[in-house]
Design a protein around this motif. Structure first.
Motif, mmCIF file in Angstrom:
data_model
loop_
_atom_site.group_PDB
_atom_site.id
_atom_site.type_symbol
_atom_site.label_atom_id
_atom_site.label_comp_id
_atom_site.label_asym_id
_atom_site.label_seq_id
_atom_site.Cartn_x
_atom_site.Cartn_y
_atom_site.Cartn_z
ATOM 1 N N VAL A 13 6.114 -7.851 3.457
ATOM 2 C CA VAL A 13 7.456 -8.393 3.702
ATOM 3 C C VAL A 13 8.410 -7.240 3.938
ATOM 4 N N ALA A 14 9.466 -7.501 4.680
ATOM 5 C CA ALA A 14 10.449 -6.454 4.952
ATOM 6 C C ALA A 14 11.137 -6.046 3.655
ATOM 7 N N HIS A 32 5.212 -3.555 7.385
ATOM 8 C CA HIS A 32 6.508 -2.911 7.418
ATOM 9 C C HIS A 32 6.328 -1.536 6.782
ATOM 10 N N LEU A 33 6.532 -0.489 7.557
ATOM 11 C CA LEU A 33 6.347 0.877 7.094
ATOM 12 C C LEU A 33 7.677 1.512 6.723
ATOM 13 N N VAL A 74 0.858 -1.184 0.000
ATOM 14 C CA VAL A 74 0.000 0.000 0.000
ATOM 15 C C VAL A 74 0.893 1.233 0.000
ATOM 16 N N CYS A 75 0.718 2.073 -1.010
ATOM 17 C CA CYS A 75 1.438 3.339 -1.086
ATOM 18 C C CYS A 75 0.503 4.453 -0.608
ATOM 19 N N VAL A 76 0.977 5.286 0.298
ATOM 20 C CA VAL A 76 0.155 6.371 0.830
ATOM 21 C C VAL A 76 0.852 7.698 0.578
ATOM 22 N N GLN A 77 0.031 8.729 0.369
ATOM 23 C CA GLN A 77 0.544 10.071 0.124
ATOM 24 C C GLN A 77 -0.214 11.094 0.962
ATOM 25 N N VAL A 97 4.986 10.782 2.455
ATOM 26 C CA VAL A 97 4.663 9.586 1.683
ATOM 27 C C VAL A 97 5.192 8.365 2.406
ATOM 28 N N GLY A 98 4.566 7.228 2.139
ATOM 29 C CA GLY A 98 5.007 5.981 2.741
ATOM 30 C C GLY A 98 4.672 4.801 1.863
ATOM 31 N N VAL A 99 5.366 3.698 2.112
ATOM 32 C CA VAL A 99 5.071 2.426 1.456
ATOM 33 C C VAL A 99 4.939 1.370 2.543
ATOM 34 N N LEU A 100 3.808 0.691 2.549
ATOM 35 C CA LEU A 100 3.545 -0.400 3.481
ATOM 36 C C LEU A 100 3.710 -1.713 2.732
#
Length: 278
Positions: free
Chosen positions: A79-80, A58-59, A37-40, A73-76
């Motif tokens: 897996v690590a 894993h954030l 999941v990509c968040v902005q 921004v983040g990517v969840l």
């Protein structure tokens, strides 16, 4: 990811992660089948993220360090990640010297992670306003970002790795991507030079995955203004994109915009855009 298992990737501009979590984002995240999941536009420092929101994930996270309460921004990932990179400042060799070294690297606009066979990036491209410094900022970002993407793609190819850039690109590529396109030809997000810039990426081989899955139709829109009855009337923009290398794009099996059932059930002015890749 070559010949790997099915991977489902979602991307959404949450329009403030703290507010979105309380309105329904937390519930959506707890039930999504997505592997990534990509968040902005999280608008939060790491310590301000609601407790427990990203449990089980894993954030990888890039907040805005230049202005509190903006961008992020983040990517969840389930897996690590094998590696995490923030910003675009190191790559574009044609860039002016004054812009090298990261004008945007602390602005919470770009982060990418490596997972097996795939680099996934979360992008929040600047939202301009014609005739203001905001548009100048957006145009500077575009000038830096295109060469960065080409270099990233070339490097990934040497590693037998596909690349996927998800996020709020703040550009509607064509008339089919904005309900009221005639009324917006002079507005940022639908300016001729912005669309030409995006078309240049596609001409160079990058693929607009959602459009490839939904050819010759209007939309599917992913953003609707909170003003008036834009959502109810589906007066939207398609500005949240999955832009992929051709090998990955060829593996897309479905692409959906997870539009809320009603205006009252929205937890952001954007909806998640979810693609299943085999």
């Amino acid at each position: 990811m070559p010949d790997g298992p099915v991977t489902t990737v979602s991307s959404v501009n949450v329009n403030g992660v703290r507010a979105a979590a309380a309105k329904g984002f937390a519930a959506w995240l707890a039930t999504t089948p997505a592997d990534v999941v990509c968040v902005q536009e999280t608008r939060a420092q790491p310590g301000e993220i609601p407790d427990g929101l990203f449990d089980g994930w894993h954030l990888s996270y890039a907040p805005c360090t230049t202005a509190k309460g903006r961008n992020g921004v983040g990517v969840l990932t389930r897996v690590a990640p094998e590696a995490v990179r923030v910003g675009i400042g190191d790559a574009p060799t044609p860039a002016p010297q004054s812009h090298r070294g990261g004008e945007f690297d602390g602005s919470g606009r770009y982060l990418e992670v490596d997972i097996p066979g795939l680099t996934v990036a979360s992008l929040y491209l600047p939202n301009g306003t014609v005739g203001t410094p905001k548009q100048d900022e957006k145009d500077r970002f575009l000038a830096l970002f295109a060469p960065y993407l080409h270099e990233r793609r070339a490097k990934a190819a040497t590693e037998d790795r596909e690349v996927l850039v998800c996020g709020d690109w703040n550009i509607a590529p064509a008339e089919a991507d904005i309900r009221n396109w005639r009324g917006n030809v002079k507005n940022s997000g639908f300016l001729p030079h912005e669309r030409a810039w995006l078309a240049g990426l596609f001409d160079a081989g990058w693929v607009d995955v959602v459009r490839a899955q939904h050819p010759a139709v209007d939309g599917p829109y992913s953003w609707w203004s909170y003003r008036g009855r834009a959502f109810d009337n589906d007066t939207g923009w398609r500005i949240d994109h999955h832009v992929a290398t051709p090998g990955l794009a060829a593996r897309a099996r479905s692409a959906v915009v997870e539009r809320a059932a009603s205006h009252g059930e929205r937890w952001s002015d954007h909806a998640p855009v979810t693609v299943v890749y085999s």
